[in-house]
Design a protein around this motif. Structure first.
Motif, PDB file in Angstrom:
ATOM      1  N   GLN A 109      -1.380  -2.258   4.858  1.00 41.54           N
ATOM      2  CA  GLN A 109      -2.019  -1.459   4.954  1.00 41.54           C
ATOM      3  C   GLN A 109      -1.692  -0.099   4.792  1.00 41.54           C
ATOM      4  O   GLN A 109      -1.149   0.231   3.577  1.00 41.54           O
ATOM      5  N   LEU A 110      -2.991   1.321   5.348  1.00 43.72           N
ATOM      6  CA  LEU A 110      -2.780   2.464   4.448  1.00 43.72           C
ATOM      7  C   LEU A 110      -1.487   3.172   5.895  1.00 43.72           C
ATOM      8  O   LEU A 110      -1.214   2.597   6.755  1.00 43.72           O
ATOM      9  N   SER A 111      -1.155   3.658   5.172  1.00 43.08           N
ATOM     10  CA  SER A 111      -0.097   4.736   6.489  1.00 43.08           C
ATOM     11  C   SER A 111      -1.056   5.673   7.347  1.00 43.08           C
ATOM     12  O   SER A 111      -1.603   5.379   7.365  1.00 43.08           O
ATOM     13  N   ALA A 112      -0.040   5.458   8.319  1.00 43.82           N
ATOM     14  CA  ALA A 112      -1.210   5.945   9.671  1.00 43.82           C
ATOM     15  C   ALA A 112      -1.178   6.965   9.924  1.00 43.82           C
ATOM     16  O   ALA A 112      -0.689   8.204   9.007  1.00 43.82           O
TER      17      ALA A 112
ATOM     18  N   GLN B  31       5.297  10.562  -4.992  1.00 42.87           N
ATOM     19  CA  GLN B  31       6.369  10.070  -6.629  1.00 42.87           C
ATOM     20  C   GLN B  31       6.053   9.365  -7.027  1.00 42.87           C
ATOM     21  O   GLN B  31       7.470   8.997  -6.290  1.00 42.87           O
ATOM     22  N   GLY B  32       6.033   8.169  -7.322  1.00 46.98           N
ATOM     23  CA  GLY B  32       6.663   6.624  -8.227  1.00 46.98           C
ATOM     24  C   GLY B  32       5.822   6.130  -7.121  1.00 46.98           C
ATOM     25  O   GLY B  32       5.874   4.931  -7.017  1.00 46.98           O
ATOM     26  N   LEU B  33       4.944   6.058  -6.036  1.00 48.98           N
ATOM     27  CA  LEU B  33       4.311   5.178  -4.274  1.00 48.98           C
ATOM     28  C   LEU B  33       3.639   5.007  -5.420  1.00 48.98           C
ATOM     29  O   LEU B  33       2.920   5.439  -5.409  1.00 48.98           O
ATOM     30  N   LYS B  34       3.151   3.602  -4.446  1.00 43.28           N
ATOM     31  CA  LYS B  34       2.203   3.019  -4.985  1.00 43.28           C
ATOM     32  C   LYS B  34       0.697   3.848  -3.663  1.00 43.28           C
ATOM     33  O   LYS B  34       1.321   4.175  -2.508  1.00 43.28           O
ATOM     34  N   VAL B  35      -0.123   4.458  -3.436  1.00 41.96           N
ATOM     35  CA  VAL B  35      -1.409   4.834  -3.332  1.00 41.96           C
ATOM     36  C   VAL B  35      -2.665   4.173  -3.641  1.00 41.96           C
ATOM     37  O   VAL B  35      -3.253   3.896  -4.277  1.00 41.96           O
ATOM     38  N   SER B  36      -3.189   4.398  -1.817  1.00 41.32           N
ATOM     39  CA  SER B  36      -5.014   4.162  -2.198  1.00 41.32           C
ATOM     40  C   SER B  36      -5.716   5.469  -2.923  1.00 41.32           C
ATOM     41  O   SER B  36      -5.674   6.258  -2.345  1.00 41.32           O
TER      42      SER B  36
ATOM     43  N   THR C 167      -8.386  10.258 -10.708  1.00 39.20           N
ATOM     44  CA  THR C 167      -8.528  11.730  -9.902  1.00 39.20           C
ATOM     45  C   THR C 167      -9.354  12.580 -10.727  1.00 39.20           C
ATOM     46  O   THR C 167     -10.362  13.182 -10.219  1.00 39.20           O
ATOM     47  N   GLN C 168      -9.606  11.622 -12.340  1.00 39.78           N
ATOM     48  CA  GLN C 168     -10.677  12.790 -12.317  1.00 39.78           C
ATOM     49  C   GLN C 168     -12.386  12.111 -11.715  1.00 39.78           C
ATOM     50  O   GLN C 168     -13.424  13.313 -12.589  1.00 39.78           O
ATOM     51  N   TRP C 169     -12.688  11.014 -10.942  1.00 38.56           N
ATOM     52  CA  TRP C 169     -13.598  11.489 -10.488  1.00 38.56           C
ATOM     53  C   TRP C 169     -13.651  11.757  -9.209  1.00 38.56           C
ATOM     54  O   TRP C 169     -15.259  12.182  -8.234  1.00 38.56           O
ATOM     55  N   GLY C 170     -12.399  11.886  -8.466  1.00 36.79           N
ATOM     56  CA  GLY C 170     -12.583  13.055  -7.444  1.00 36.79           C
ATOM     57  C   GLY C 170     -11.683  12.312  -6.386  1.00 36.79           C
ATOM     58  O   GLY C 170     -12.078  12.537  -5.560  1.00 36.79           O
ATOM     59  N   ALA C 171     -11.173  10.578  -7.003  1.00 34.96           N
ATOM     60  CA  ALA C 171     -10.535  10.817  -6.102  1.00 34.96           C
ATOM     61  C   ALA C 171      -8.906  11.509  -5.942  1.00 34.96           C
ATOM     62  O   ALA C 171      -8.740  11.479  -6.398  1.00 34.96           O
ATOM     63  N   THR C 172      -8.794  10.857  -4.259  1.00 36.50           N
ATOM     64  CA  THR C 172      -7.512  11.529  -3.869  1.00 36.50           C
ATOM     65  C   THR C 172      -6.190  10.032  -3.021  1.00 36.50           C
ATOM     66  O   THR C 172      -7.464   8.900  -2.513  1.00 36.50           O
ATOM     67  N   PRO C 173      -5.077  10.087  -3.498  1.00 36.67           N
ATOM     68  CA  PRO C 173      -4.626   9.664  -2.712  1.00 36.67           C
ATOM     69  C   PRO C 173      -4.244   9.340  -1.263  1.00 36.67           C
ATOM     70  O   PRO C 173      -4.059  10.496  -0.288  1.00 36.67           O
ATOM     71  N   THR C 174      -4.041   8.484  -1.349  1.00 40.03           N
ATOM     72  CA  THR C 174      -3.355   7.993   0.781  1.00 40.03           C
ATOM     73  C   THR C 174      -2.161   6.971   0.580  1.00 40.03           C
ATOM     74  O   THR C 174      -2.351   5.953  -0.218  1.00 40.03           O
ATOM     75  N   PRO C 175      -1.011   7.209   0.867  1.00 37.24           N
ATOM     76  CA  PRO C 175       0.294   6.143   0.747  1.00 37.24           C
ATOM     77  C   PRO C 175       0.094   5.004   1.551  1.00 37.24           C
ATOM     78  O   PRO C 175      -1.264   4.720   2.160  1.00 37.24           O
ATOM     79  N   LEU C 176      -0.125   4.022   0.729  1.00 35.38           N
ATOM     80  CA  LEU C 176       0.041   2.602   1.160  1.00 35.38           C
ATOM     81  C   LEU C 176       1.520   2.184   1.475  1.00 35.38           C
ATOM     82  O   LEU C 176       2.919   2.545   1.625  1.00 35.38           O
ATOM     83  N   ALA C 177       0.672   1.925   3.028  1.00 33.50           N
ATOM     84  CA  ALA C 177       2.145   1.026   4.017  1.00 33.50           C
ATOM     85  C   ALA C 177       2.507   0.177   4.223  1.00 33.50           C
ATOM     86  O   ALA C 177       2.382  -0.617   5.296  1.00 33.50           O
ATOM     87  N   TRP C 178       3.352  -0.779   3.063  1.00 37.47           N
ATOM     88  CA  TRP C 178       3.561  -2.373   3.283  1.00 37.47           C
ATOM     89  C   TRP C 178       4.403  -2.245   4.218  1.00 37.47           C
ATOM     90  O   TRP C 178       5.675  -1.637   3.810  1.00 37.47           O
ATOM     91  N   GLN C 179       3.982  -3.579   5.072  1.00 40.29           N
ATOM     92  CA  GLN C 179       5.163  -3.604   6.000  1.00 40.29           C
ATOM     93  C   GLN C 179       5.256  -4.843   6.353  1.00 40.29           C
ATOM     94  O   GLN C 179       4.865  -6.253   6.253  1.00 40.29           O
ATOM     95  N   ASP C 180       6.637  -5.758   6.348  1.00 38.14           N
ATOM     96  CA  ASP C 180       7.098  -6.600   6.313  1.00 38.14           C
ATOM     97  C   ASP C 180       8.529  -7.002   7.316  1.00 38.14           C
ATOM     98  O   ASP C 180       8.950  -6.377   8.424  1.00 38.14           O
ATOM     99  N   PHE C 181       7.950  -8.426   7.653  1.00 40.31           N
ATOM    100  CA  PHE C 181       8.849  -8.657   9.159  1.00 40.31           C
ATOM    101  C   PHE C 181       9.581 -10.301   8.668  1.00 40.31           C
ATOM    102  O   PHE C 181       8.489 -11.071   8.226  1.00 40.31           O
ATOM    103  N   ASN C 182      10.834 -10.103   8.878  1.00 42.20           N
ATOM    104  CA  ASN C 182      11.609 -11.540   8.510  1.00 42.20           C
ATOM    105  C   ASN C 182      12.335 -12.070   9.328  1.00 42.20           C
ATOM    106  O   ASN C 182      12.632 -11.433  10.619  1.00 42.20           O
ATOM    107  N   LYS C 183      11.393 -13.988  10.217  1.00 51.44           N
ATOM    108  CA  LYS C 183      11.575 -14.073  11.069  1.00 51.44           C
ATOM    109  C   LYS C 183      11.029 -13.431  12.368  1.00 51.44           C
ATOM    110  O   LYS C 183      12.537 -13.310  13.261  1.00 51.44           O
TER     111      LYS C 183
END
Length: 359
Positions: free
Chosen positions: A117-120, A132-137, A291-307
């Motif tokens: 998902q995207l961040s809230a 810095q260093g994060l995956k973004v949409s 970014t040269q096209w005009g795109a801006t970043p939104t952080p991706l917030a992937w969430q994992d559930f173990n059991k």
């Protein structure tokens, strides 16, 4: 009023897609077609949870039972793309959908549930230092026509698009089998050059088949030679580009610029208001290109559930020192070895491996 949670079937597809088409947080990957393509191409089972109130859909959660040899199986929302996760009219329904998915994972003995998902939206904007260093949409609002979109670009960007045209390149768009074959030819060459396994031809064939008019291919040609190719999928007023490739030997002719422009122009002229350039690492090469096209970043917030329990990734220590160096050396060796394989071999072996890589 009682909410009924069940697993959707083919009869639910029209109402599922109608709900997804109007939901503000939906992506093209939430459409029913994604799961159909995954099952038809790779054999993994979709489990699409649907919440109804008085027979009206009030929430959806698409998941895929993702099985991997020698590795733990997981329920993923969704594999092969950036975004999935639940969509609902109320937060309480989101929780009910998650509970249903957790119960299903437990029943099937899948330890792992992953939501992409995207961040809230209510979170404060992240600073460059935090990103810095994060995956973004990377996303961009589009103008209401191709003409207006082109006029909004800086002169340097417009000149790069014209450069491709002056170099004798031209684009063709559509969903024909010929375009699909040429798109895949470029993908096959490019993925070997990157040292990465390629998806099967059947995967892209099924995407085109099940998305229909909600999918578009663009192929860039130098004379009759396909030198670039991209594919977009659409939902409502949003389009995403999960795959785009060019042949490196022709990159001096700027095929990438004409490729993206051909798709952006189509979207602007056909009611698309938001264009998703896909996932990038903040600050790195593909990020700068977008970014040269005009795109801006939104952080991706992937969430994992173990059991059933949320995994706190902040407690996971990244490899450092010797371990990190060894990992980098192994990756470099694997990439280099793949690049040296004959193209025909990567086309045969690649899809068998790529099937089990969920990114």
């Amino acid at each position: 009023m009682t909410i009924a949670i069940s697993i959707a079937n083919e009869a639910d597809q029209p109402s599922w897609d109608a709900f997804v088409a109007q939901h503000s947080d939906a992506s093209p990957y939430h459409r029913y077609a994604w799961g159909q393509a995954v099952q038809a191409a790779y054999g993994f089972t979709p489990r699409y949870f649907i919440a109804k109130q008085n027979n009206d859909i009030v929430g959806v959660l698409p998941t895929i039972e993702f099985s991997r040899p020698l590795l733990k199986n997981k329920l993923c929302s969704l594999p092969y793309c950036d975004l999935g996760g639940p969509l609902a009219t109320e937060l309480s329904i989101v929780q009910q959908l998650l509970d249903a998915a957790k119960q299903h994972a437990k029943k099937q003995r899948f330890d792992h549930l992953q939501l992409r998902q995207l961040s809230a939206a209510n979170q404060p904007p992240a600073t460059p230092e935090q990103l810095q260093g994060l995956k973004v949409s990377m996303r961009m609002a589009l103008a209401q026509s191709a003409e207006a979109q082109l006029a909004s670009f800086k002169s340097k960007l417009r000149s790069q698009i014209r450069k491709a045209e002056k170099n004798g390149l031209h684009s063709e768009t559509g969903n024909s089998e010929t375009l699909l074959n040429h798109f895949y030819e470029v993908m096959l060459v490019n993925m070997r050059a990157l040292g990465s396994p390629v998806h099967s031809y059947q995967w892209f064939e099924q995407i085109v088949k099940h998305y229909g008019s909600h999918c578009l291919l663009s192929v860039i040609y130098k004379d009759d030679i396909p030198v670039g190719g991209g594919l977009i999928v659409k939902n409502g007023t949003m389009a995403s580009i999960p795959w785009a490739s060019t042949k490196a030997e022709f990159n001096r002719l700027a095929p990438n610029m004409l490729l993206y422009w051909s798709l952006l122009a189509h979207c602007a002229d056909n009611g698309i208001e938001l264009f998703d350039f896909g996932r990038s690492t903040y600050g790195e090469g593909t990020y700068k290109f977008k970014t040269q096209w005009g795109a801006t970043p939104t952080p991706l917030a992937w969430q994992d559930f173990n059991k059933g329990l949320a995994v706190d990734h902040s407690q996971v220590t990244n490899n450092t020192g010797a371990d990190s160096k060894l990992s980098g050396m192994v990756k470099s060796w694997v990439v280099g070895s793949w690049q040296r394989l004959p193209l025909q071999m990567t086309g045969s072996l690649g899809p068998r491996l790529r099937k089990y890589i969920d990114l």
